[in-house]
Scaffold this motif. Structure first.
Motif, mmCIF file in Angstrom:
data_model
loop_
_atom_site.group_PDB
_atom_site.id
_atom_site.type_symbol
_atom_site.label_atom_id
_atom_site.label_comp_id
_atom_site.label_asym_id
_atom_site.label_seq_id
_atom_site.Cartn_x
_atom_site.Cartn_y
_atom_site.Cartn_z
ATOM 1 N N SER A 204 0.825 -1.210 0.000
ATOM 2 C CA SER A 204 0.000 0.000 0.000
ATOM 3 C C SER A 204 0.858 1.258 0.000
ATOM 4 O O SER A 204 0.457 2.291 -0.520
ATOM 5 C CB SER A 204 -0.893 0.022 1.247
ATOM 6 O OG SER A 204 -1.815 -1.043 1.194
ATOM 7 N N PRO A 207 3.914 0.662 -3.890
ATOM 8 C CA PRO A 207 3.159 -0.045 -4.953
ATOM 9 C C PRO A 207 4.061 -0.797 -5.918
ATOM 10 O O PRO A 207 3.617 -1.740 -6.580
ATOM 11 C CB PRO A 207 2.424 1.083 -5.684
ATOM 12 C CG PRO A 207 2.549 2.287 -4.813
ATOM 13 C CD PRO A 207 3.731 2.105 -3.920
ATOM 14 N N ASP A 352 -10.357 -0.477 -2.473
ATOM 15 C CA ASP A 352 -9.731 -0.509 -3.803
ATOM 16 C C ASP A 352 -10.074 -1.824 -4.500
ATOM 17 O O ASP A 352 -9.711 -2.893 -4.021
ATOM 18 C CB ASP A 352 -8.204 -0.386 -3.609
ATOM 19 C CG ASP A 352 -7.439 -0.535 -4.925
ATOM 20 O OD1 ASP A 352 -8.074 -0.760 -5.966
ATOM 21 O OD2 ASP A 352 -6.204 -0.415 -4.880
ATOM 22 N N GLU A 356 -4.866 -3.058 -4.460
ATOM 23 C CA GLU A 356 -3.505 -2.535 -4.397
ATOM 24 C C GLU A 356 -3.247 -1.762 -3.107
ATOM 25 O O GLU A 356 -2.103 -1.595 -2.712
ATOM 26 C CB GLU A 356 -3.222 -1.654 -5.621
ATOM 27 C CG GLU A 356 -3.056 -2.501 -6.882
ATOM 28 C CD GLU A 356 -2.851 -1.678 -8.127
ATOM 29 O OE1 GLU A 356 -2.584 -0.479 -8.019
ATOM 30 O OE2 GLU A 356 -2.993 -2.259 -9.233
ATOM 31 N N GLN A 357 -4.314 -1.240 -2.488
ATOM 32 C CA GLN A 357 -4.149 -0.537 -1.218
ATOM 33 C C GLN A 357 -5.169 -1.072 -0.229
ATOM 34 O O GLN A 357 -6.303 -1.362 -0.585
ATOM 35 C CB GLN A 357 -4.399 0.958 -1.405
ATOM 36 C CG GLN A 357 -3.391 1.583 -2.325
ATOM 37 C CD GLN A 357 -3.342 3.076 -2.129
ATOM 38 O OE1 GLN A 357 -3.128 3.556 -1.022
ATOM 39 N NE2 GLN A 357 -3.563 3.803 -3.187
ATOM 40 N N THR A 358 -4.767 -1.161 1.024
ATOM 41 C CA THR A 358 -5.715 -1.608 2.043
ATOM 42 C C THR A 358 -6.589 -0.439 2.465
ATOM 43 O O THR A 358 -6.225 0.729 2.295
ATOM 44 C CB THR A 358 -4.984 -2.140 3.287
ATOM 45 O OG1 THR A 358 -4.251 -1.072 3.878
ATOM 46 C CG2 THR A 358 -4.016 -3.254 2.921
ATOM 47 N N ALA A 361 -4.866 1.679 5.002
ATOM 48 C CA ALA A 361 -3.917 2.621 4.404
ATOM 49 C C ALA A 361 -4.653 3.804 3.788
ATOM 50 O O ALA A 361 -4.212 4.954 3.891
ATOM 51 C CB ALA A 361 -3.065 1.907 3.349
ATOM 52 N N LEU A 362 -5.794 3.538 3.148
ATOM 53 C CA LEU A 362 -6.569 4.621 2.544
ATOM 54 C C LEU A 362 -7.052 5.595 3.626
ATOM 55 O O LEU A 362 -6.982 6.813 3.461
ATOM 56 C CB LEU A 362 -7.771 4.056 1.771
ATOM 57 C CG LEU A 362 -7.448 3.248 0.503
ATOM 58 C CD1 LEU A 362 -8.718 2.591 -0.040
ATOM 59 C CD2 LEU A 362 -6.829 4.156 -0.556
ATOM 60 N N ARG A 365 -4.087 7.517 4.966
ATOM 61 C CA ARG A 365 -3.623 8.523 4.012
ATOM 62 C C ARG A 365 -4.580 9.724 4.018
ATOM 63 O O ARG A 365 -4.144 10.872 3.952
ATOM 64 C CB ARG A 365 -3.536 7.891 2.626
ATOM 65 C CG ARG A 365 -2.865 8.756 1.591
ATOM 66 C CD ARG A 365 -2.598 8.004 0.294
ATOM 67 N NE ARG A 365 -1.355 7.266 0.321
ATOM 68 C CZ ARG A 365 -1.236 5.966 0.111
ATOM 69 N NH1 ARG A 365 -2.312 5.238 -0.129
ATOM 70 N NH2 ARG A 365 -0.070 5.385 0.151
ATOM 71 N N GLN A 378 1.863 1.614 8.641
ATOM 72 C CA GLN A 378 1.860 0.459 7.730
ATOM 73 C C GLN A 378 2.933 -0.560 8.124
ATOM 74 O O GLN A 378 2.694 -1.764 8.075
ATOM 75 C CB GLN A 378 2.071 0.921 6.283
ATOM 76 C CG GLN A 378 0.913 1.716 5.701
ATOM 77 C CD GLN A 378 -0.408 0.989 5.798
ATOM 78 O OE1 GLN A 378 -1.283 1.348 6.595
ATOM 79 N NE2 GLN A 378 -0.551 -0.074 5.017
#
Lengths: 683, 683
Positions: A204, A207, A352, A356-358, A361-362, A365, A378
């Motif tokens: 995440s 990439p 997602d 590709e991202q958890t 993590a989203l 972010r 992370q």
């Protein structure tokens, strides 16, 4: 029948003693200057114990020659030098350490539980995300019930409350094995899911690694395997960092979110256009879908078993400390889970679709921006997930060893390796997890449907066992205890059914097929071991030394060469009646051999079998049948000479016939195969 | 040292004789009604020969028990019952039959030679097809030169003129091996190319099979393998049909074309639009491209070797008949090849870019229409190509057996199997051809670049050998002979260079890499066998019986059970000083074992080795080292007890330790491993 030891003239082998002194010829400085000294060449290897007893040193394990020396060096490099049984330590853990060690599995599931619920709800469109918070609260309630129920189990089984033991103890073998099969499968899945989620946490923020996630996952599994073969102690100290770091990082994230919420600038998550470009809701928000989302979120309950398994590792009073720790772990997990689900709902995050991202993590972010906080969170997530996977590396081999001890799994699972770890169990777990990671491409979402069925089956059986125990014993407070465990059993039974039915088509069927096969296999193994035990146990045969008849010794020879002569000499040294057997399709060469025979082999008897069909094995076997028909109790020793080349690949050029012969002779009744090696030297 | 046979009291093993009578207890009609009769139970299996000699019957090969009986039944079903060496027949062939048998390889290449030239020329566009006829005529000229040259070789080597023999004989080992390597590779390619072309002939009229061509090809290879393991005689009669059918069918096609040409209605081929829609010429018509097209057409020369190899199978005078047959085959091939190339040019056929139809099929369809003639022609083509592949099934195993006899290949290649066929060579050829067919997807065009390099290398070496032979012997007519063979050698050498360089990048490099590796391997094998021979040959050691010291016998035991007791009893039957060795990490169990020892095992000595590192193999090996340091010449017999379960898969649950032990003990100096089986019975 009487004991008839052979009575030979001439020098006899000396009494066996590796600590005997031997004469060693030494050479001095000048040529021809030699002297003899007395040495004990093996005093570093063995120590004398009692009469007739020796104690082997570490050197007997380490010192090797040839290619095995290289293997040993690699092994020592990877997993360290062997550890003596004496050095086994049983460290006791404080509650703070135990929380870190045993609850990482449970706490770490907060990293993906919210996300997996959302992925199911997304089938009915983003509006269904309004159910994330209610579902989270239901799961927390279930966790409270299960934890309360397990507090009782811990008290009842202070020596370790594995579901296998509790169910076997109170419900019988089949429920016990069912719990064991469910747990074994779930331990493998714990490794696969935790490692996948840990790698997802890393990719995440990096990439570039996304395409290599399967490889990275398998490398992590191999690293965990080597670490556990080396014998990572459950020492707590080194394990405290990831758990508490994750705890602090997630709490910080929640706090950060609360502050931004209070100041009114939390805002809303904006998904990239490409995610939403995919077609609209695929289905309606049915009861089934909600139940499925609940099932996915129920991964939150995995890991409760770990604390009950580990009761004996707590400082005394063990059960009290374990209970307190279980309660603390449940509260911590609930806080994190509710906090993450609240944040996800508050900012309207969308998972997602490409994985590709958890979601975590989203969220991070969105809340904290692209900064060091995101990276720390992370990394902490990845570390606690690796730790969660590591829990299975303790649990799976331990449960396997219990099962092997009880005869349900091959004996190797009960053997401790050089480093005191259960080598076979660790390797088996790693191999199975690696296969799962490969097949499911290290995707948490793909693995989740297989997960948790087993957990809830084991929960149900364990708590039903406790209910039975209360009922039978009627100890002080049994009514309340029965009520609590009964509620736990009923709740987890209902959830097991929900999980199995809602996830059946997407993967749970595999578990529901595998588990009965595993149970049948374990029962078959025990039946076999028991049957063997009945046959081989000494108490069924009379006391006193067993006496064997002098064997018939035959030496198949292809031609007269030095290996054949050596084999004949050996045969003559163990029997007065050894017979050489020459099977050939060429009568002329047989005649030539017979002519030269007395010259080469003295009085040893030679039998020539002409084989016009050029077969070797068939006539030999029939010849042996004929001998045994005449004297059925007498064993036959087949002495084979084998050329031992200097390089392994040269074996392709030799001994093909010996190999075929041995394959057919193995398992022949009353037949002993003796291999006499002939060593080739450097030319 | 004197011979000291053990001198034991008590009954001794009887003299070994499988034809001895035994008493058999028979039961009569009524219960308890039993009588004894004397039978010779093995009289069907063995026949008495001279003194000390027996002759095994077919039953010794066929009668088996257990799972091997099922294998035997399958084997008998597939390849038939064994054949006695006495029944080997050497049928001599008339010229008409020999032409069919030996020239199918050569004649069948007319089925694809034209097409493969055209596929290369197509790179420069369809206008380059004007070169098809000129190239065809050049190749026919080369064939004439080579055939004339080989007529001389046949006369010089009436016992069989394999390039390996001719080159070894006249040029030395390395050229001989080079020819052999080139031929071995080309035999494998002959099978792959011929089977691919044969399947292409079928799929041209049955397009539904096109997608399964790899599978069909491999099935054909397996069928050829089974047929040759069964021992298809080169009987000629059954082989005549396909060759002559193909001959007549192609001649008929050419005649039909000539008639239609004469009547002016031959017309022009119209390629489907999709073939030509592919982009225009990919390159210019360079000299290199023409040379490449020539190289592809040069497959026409493969198979000339087959007739020279087979000289001994002709009726006398062998060499004369073989020469005549060679000339006839060359003329027939030339006629067919020129005819097909002419037809292709006359109707302006274009090869199918998808390889779904052969050029021959396109021509036949154009000339004769969709009718029975087309079907007969295609079937005849497929059959003669299968026959061509079959030629390699005779040549490859025969050449391998020559090489094995000379020590360049593993000995197994020289052994004749039950059906007198060279089993190993046949299986190896089939496996290699199947791999090629799989890798190159049964495409003739993909395989062709690998093909023919080897053929021309072998041609060149064989004919250079002949030149050398003429030069050395200077027999009558040597000048003309030298000239003819010299021209042949020069021509084929030039072609070998053209083929290798034009096809280098598209595949010939693989052959040019493989061949030297194969040669190095063969040289290494002979070096090894020679080194072994020097060491094992009896002429380097003194006459008279070799005497071995009484061995030290040790019995590692894990616990006291019936298998262990049986192993100890066996050890006591071959030695007075057998020692049981108990290696354990548990001092308590060792003490218990020691206490019960005299009761169970009498006076047999017991040594306990305590192994605090839980290792078994290491301490055992070091213990043996210690024994051998004290008495280096005395062999050590390690007696292992093994449980033999009733089903093979149950072995996973037993003997793991024995297996590890045996792996480490195999190859240990002066160490003999004796396996004592303990059979589990039905519970």
């Amino acid at each position: 029948m009487t004991n008839r030891p052979p009575n030979r003239p001439g020098p006899e082998p000396r009494r066996v003693d590796p600590l005997l002194e031997v004469r060693e010829r030494k050479h001095g400085q000048r040529p021809g200057d030699a002297y003899v000294r007395i040495v004990r060449p093996f005093e570093d290897e063995f120590e004398r114990g009692d009469e007739g007893q020796l104690i082997a040193s570490e050197r007997t394990v380490l010192s090797r020659t040839g290619w095995t020396a290289a293997l040993r060096r690699i092994r020592t490099l990877l997993i360290g030098r062997p550890i003596s049984s004496e050095h086994e330590v049983h460290e006791r853990l404080t509650k703070v350490k135990a929380l870190a060690v045993f609850s990482s599995d449970n706490i770490s599931s907060s990293a993906y539980a919210t996300e997996e619920m959302m992925r199911i709800l997304l089938i009915a469109g983003v509006s269904a995300f309004s159910l994330v918070m209610p579902l989270t609260l239901v799961i927390v309630l279930v966790l409270a019930i299960v934890a309360t129920s397990y507090r009782q189990t811990i008290k009842a089984y202070p020596q370790g409350a594995s579901s296998y033991i509790v169910a076997s103890d109170n419900l019988g073998t089949l429920p016990g094995l069912t719990a064991a099969a469910a747990l074994l499968i779930d331990y493998v899945l714990t490794v696969a899911v935790s490692v996948s989620a840990g790698v997802a946490a890393i990719t995440s923020i990096a990439p570039v690694l996304f395409d290599e996630r399967v490889l990275i996952s398998i490398v992590i599994v191999v690293a965990l395997m080597l670490g556990n073969l080396r014998g990572i102690r459950e020492s707590g100290t080194i394990f405290m960092a990831p758990t508490y770091l994750y705890l602090v990082a997630v709490l910080g994230l929640i706090a950060w979110g609360l502050v931004r919420q209070a100041s009114g600038d939390l805002g809303t998550f904006h998904a990239p256009a490409s995610w939403l470009a995919q077609e609209g809701p695929a289905g309606a928000l049915t009861i089934f879908l909600i139940a499925r989302a609940f099932s996915s979120g129920a991964v939150a309950l995995t890991g409760v078993e770990a604390i009950s398994d580990g009761v004996p590792a707590f400082k005394p009073p063990e059960w009290k400390n374990a209970r307190t720790t279980l309660t603390a772990a449940a509260i911590i997990f609930a806080t994190l889970f509710v906090g993450i689900s609240w944040l996800a709902s508050a900012i309207h995050v969308v998972p997602d679709p490409n994985e590709e991202q958890t979601v975590l993590a989203l969220i991070a972010r969105h809340v904290t921006g692209e900064g060091p906080y995101l990276i720390v969170l992370q990394l902490a997530t990845a570390l606690i997930l690796a730790l969660a996977a590591n829990t299975s590396f303790a649990d799976f081999p331990r449960l396997s060893s219990f099962l092997a001890r009880d005869g349900f799994m091959p004996r190797q699972f009960a053997f401790r390796g050089e480093r005191l770890a259960f080598t076979t169990g660790i390797v088996a777990l790693s191999a199975l997890a690696a296969v799962l990671l490969f097949v499911f491409e290290a995707s948490v979402t793909a693995l989740i449907p297989l997960y948790t069925v087993g957990v809830f089956v084991a929960f149900t059986l364990s708590q039903t066992g406790m209910v039975m125990r209360w009922w039978r014993r009627r100890e002080h407070g049994w009514r309340i205890g029965l009520l609590i465990n009964g509620l736990g059993a009923a709740t987890t039974a209902v959830i097991a059914i929900i999980v199995a039915s809602t996830k059946f088509l997407t993967g749970a069927w595999l578990v529901l097929v595998m588990a009965p096969m595993l149970i049948a296999l374990m029962l078959g193994i025990r039946r076999h071991y028991r049957a063997v035990e009945r046959q081989v146990a000494l108490d069924r045969i009379p006391h006193g030394k067993e006496v064997a008849l002098e064997p018939i010794v035959i030496v198949p020879i292809a031609r007269l060469d030095r290996p054949a002569r050596q084999a004949i000499a050996f045969a003559n040294s163990i029997s007065q009646h050894a017979t050489a057997l020459h099977i050939t399709n060429d009568p002329d060469s047989a005649a030539a051999l017979r002519e030269r025979w007395p010259e080469w082999a003295g009085t040893t008897e030679l039998v020539v079998v002409e084989s016009p069909y050029r077969a070797l094995v068939g006539p030999l076997l029939r010849y042996m049948d004929a001998l045994q028909a005449q004297d059925p109790d007498r064993p036959i020793v087949v002495v084979l000479s084998e050329i031992v080349p200097r390089h392994w690949w040269e074996n392709l050029l030799h001994n093909q016939t010996s190999l075929r012969l041995k394959l057919r002779l193995f398992g022949r009744r009353n037949t002993i195969v003796a291999d006499v090696p002939y060593h080739l030297t450097k030319d």
